[in-house]
Design an enzyme around this catalytic site. Structure first.
Site, PDB file in Angstrom:
ATOM      1  N   ARG A  77       0.896  -1.206  -0.137  1.00  0.00           N
ATOM      2  CA  ARG A  77      -0.073  -0.093  -0.079  1.00  0.00           C
ATOM      3  C   ARG A  77       0.878   1.263   0.061  1.00  0.00           C
ATOM      4  O   ARG A  77       0.701   2.148  -0.682  1.00  0.00           O
ATOM      5  CB  ARG A  77      -0.754   0.062   1.388  1.00  0.00           C
ATOM      6  N   HIS A  81       0.382   4.717  -2.162  1.00  0.00           N
ATOM      7  CA  HIS A  81       0.189   5.925  -1.765  1.00  0.00           C
ATOM      8  C   HIS A  81       1.368   6.817  -2.144  1.00  0.00           C
ATOM      9  O   HIS A  81       1.280   8.183  -2.260  1.00  0.00           O
ATOM     10  CB  HIS A  81       0.255   5.694  -0.238  1.00  0.00           C
ATOM     11  N   ASP A  82       2.628   6.417  -2.394  1.00  0.00           N
ATOM     12  CA  ASP A  82       3.928   7.199  -2.956  1.00  0.00           C
ATOM     13  C   ASP A  82       3.541   7.536  -4.411  1.00  0.00           C
ATOM     14  O   ASP A  82       3.655   8.697  -4.562  1.00  0.00           O
ATOM     15  CB  ASP A  82       5.100   6.449  -2.621  1.00  0.00           C
ATOM     16  N   GLY A  87       4.030  11.575  -8.177  1.00  0.00           N
ATOM     17  CA  GLY A  87       4.883  10.410  -8.688  1.00  0.00           C
ATOM     18  C   GLY A  87       5.445   9.487  -7.697  1.00  0.00           C
ATOM     19  O   GLY A  87       5.600   9.766  -6.355  1.00  0.00           O
ATOM     20  N   ASP A  89       8.284   9.116  -6.165  1.00  0.00           N
ATOM     21  CA  ASP A  89       9.500   9.829  -5.753  1.00  0.00           C
ATOM     22  C   ASP A  89       9.937   9.655  -4.066  1.00  0.00           C
ATOM     23  O   ASP A  89      10.674  10.361  -3.649  1.00  0.00           O
ATOM     24  CB  ASP A  89       9.412  11.176  -6.008  1.00  0.00           C
ATOM     25  N   SER A  91       8.214  10.394  -1.414  1.00  0.00           N
ATOM     26  CA  SER A  91       8.018  11.500  -0.748  1.00  0.00           C
ATOM     27  C   SER A  91       7.058  11.212   0.420  1.00  0.00           C
ATOM     28  O   SER A  91       6.994  11.979   1.390  1.00  0.00           O
ATOM     29  CB  SER A  91       7.279  12.471  -1.767  1.00  0.00           C
ATOM     30  N   ASN A 110      -3.091   8.621   4.999  1.00  0.00           N
ATOM     31  CA  ASN A 110      -1.567   8.026   5.250  1.00  0.00           C
ATOM     32  C   ASN A 110      -1.503   7.758   6.908  1.00  0.00           C
ATOM     33  O   ASN A 110      -0.440   7.276   7.138  1.00  0.00           O
ATOM     34  CB  ASN A 110      -0.531   8.917   4.880  1.00  0.00           C
ATOM     35  N   PRO A 178      -6.999   8.163  -4.115  1.00  0.00           N
ATOM     36  CA  PRO A 178      -8.177   7.618  -4.245  1.00  0.00           C
ATOM     37  C   PRO A 178      -8.972   7.260  -2.904  1.00  0.00           C
ATOM     38  O   PRO A 178      -8.234   6.817  -2.176  1.00  0.00           O
ATOM     39  CB  PRO A 178      -8.024   6.410  -5.267  1.00  0.00           C
ATOM     40  N   HIS A 209      -5.666  -5.445  -2.761  1.00  0.00           N
ATOM     41  CA  HIS A 209      -6.530  -5.559  -1.371  1.00  0.00           C
ATOM     42  C   HIS A 209      -6.753  -7.067  -0.899  1.00  0.00           C
ATOM     43  O   HIS A 209      -7.209  -7.303   0.192  1.00  0.00           O
ATOM     44  CB  HIS A 209      -7.949  -5.063  -1.740  1.00  0.00           C
ATOM     45  N   ASP A 269      -3.419 -13.528  -4.017  1.00  0.00           N
ATOM     46  CA  ASP A 269      -4.232 -14.490  -4.922  1.00  0.00           C
ATOM     47  C   ASP A 269      -5.409 -13.558  -5.375  1.00  0.00           C
ATOM     48  O   ASP A 269      -5.447 -12.467  -5.032  1.00  0.00           O
ATOM     49  CB  ASP A 269      -4.588 -15.819  -4.079  1.00  0.00           C
TER      50      ASP A 269
END
Length: 347
Positions: A77, A81-82, A87, A89, A91, A110, A178, A209, A269
């Site tokens: 995840r 999120h990065d 992009g 990077d 961060s 986050n 999202p 997920h 899976d």
């Protein structure tokens, strides 16, 4: 050359390209928007500067996941999120350098991220072997691949050569991640398409997920107050709803964890698609995939594979391709950015 076709996706017509490669011919339903290789990234980027980089990452992750298997989902995840915020990077790893100035880590989506210590541990190993060579952004991408492999998922070659960004702003995360309570169509047009990711990428990446858990607060509205109705989301399986309510009795619960893929949340899976097909996914963003014919067909196809206990060849190949594609979003390469010595602070 690929031939162009058109498909209705969430009420809009998109041009897509039917690939004519041998891999596509073996899987004629493997459709996607025209893709290009991420500029500046290449497989084996560290071949001469740090030839054991990927082996070091894999060895360390093998130890970590064997000891704490529950970290696989959060680390996968973290790469998502990065990449979705300015992009891939690195961060999302940065701590605040100015007291009182909120960073990506401070954004609500986050706050539940875990595994930062793992990143630091891997980075320290790499710094000892090859000081100042391997970026934190690449470490995130390699770890994401390795946790999937270590939980019985597919392997893919990770193009590397990313550089680390210097900007981390809370609002950027709020504007670009999202939301689980948005429907799939809104997330597609607001977050995926602007980053060069298409409807199929969305369907496939949500299959991630299959690993991990979620806090009750991320989906409690579907249980108690869907769209302000003070009722449950009607798309939720009525037999499953009481089980979720028993786990999440308090809508404001921010501590209780619920498996996203019950019974298989530590194995990569296709079984997560069974829950989506049966109205048992936790998030509106996932369940509303069933509202689109193309997405629904893909979900049902993977659910059937999982029900049969068969090897999910299509999903595994698609997931690997979409991960490479996502891993190339807005990357910094060449002289742009930096290679941090410590992933939590800029040089």
């Amino acid at each position: 050359m690929p031939s162009m076709v058109f498909r209705l996706l969430f009420g809009f017509v998109f041009p897509l390209f039917l690939q004519s490669s041998s891999s596509a011919q073996s899987n004629p339903l493997q459709l996607g928007l025209q893709q290009s290789s991420p500029s500046g990234l290449r497989i084996g980027f560290y071949q001469y500067t740090c030839p054991n980089a990927e082996a070091i990452v894999h060895d360390e992750m093998t130890k970590i996941i064997s000891q704490v298997p529950s970290l696989a989902g959060p680390l996968l995840r973290m790469h998502f999120h990065d990449c979705f915020v300015n992009g891939c990077d690195g961060s999302v790893l940065l701590n605040s350098s100015i007291p009182g100035v909120p960073i990506e880590k401070d954004a609500i989506p986050n706050l539940t991220l875990r595994g930062f210590g793992t990143i630091d541990r891997v980075k320290a190993k790499l710094e000892r072997a090859c000081p100042g060579v391997v970026s934190c952004a690449d470490i995130l991408a390699l770890i994401a691949r390795d946790v999937v492999v270590l939980t019985k998922g597919p392997h893919w070659d990770v193009p590397t050569g990313r550089r680390d960004g210097r900007r981390s702003v809370k609002q950027d995360a709020l504007d670009n991640l999202p939301a689980p309570f948005f429907d799939a169509g809104r997330n597609l047009f607001q977050f995926f398409i602007p980053k060069g990711l298409d409807a199929k990428d969305q369907i496939v990446l949500l299959g991630g997920h299959t690993l991990g858990t979620s806090h009750c607060s991320s989906f409690a509205d579907r249980l108690y107050n869907f769209s302000g109705t003070m009722m449950a989301d009607p798309s939720l399986d009525k037999r499953y709803l009481p089980r979720l309510k028993s786990k999440c009795s308090n809508p404001g619960d921010t501590t209780t964890l619920v498996e996203m893929d019950p019974g298989s949340f530590r194995t990569f899976d296709a079984s997560y698609y069974r829950h989506v097909a049966r109205g048992r996914s936790l998030f509106a963003s996932d369940q509303t995939l069933m509202n689109d014919a193309f997405a629904r067909a893909y979900v049902q196809r993977q659910a059937a594979v999982a029900d049969a206990g068969a090897y999910p060849a299509e999903f595994f190949a698609d997931f690997a391709a979409s991960m490479v594609k996502m891993g190339g979003v807005q990357v910094l390469t060449g002289a742009r950015g930096e290679v941090r010595r410590h992933c939590a602070v800029v040089n």
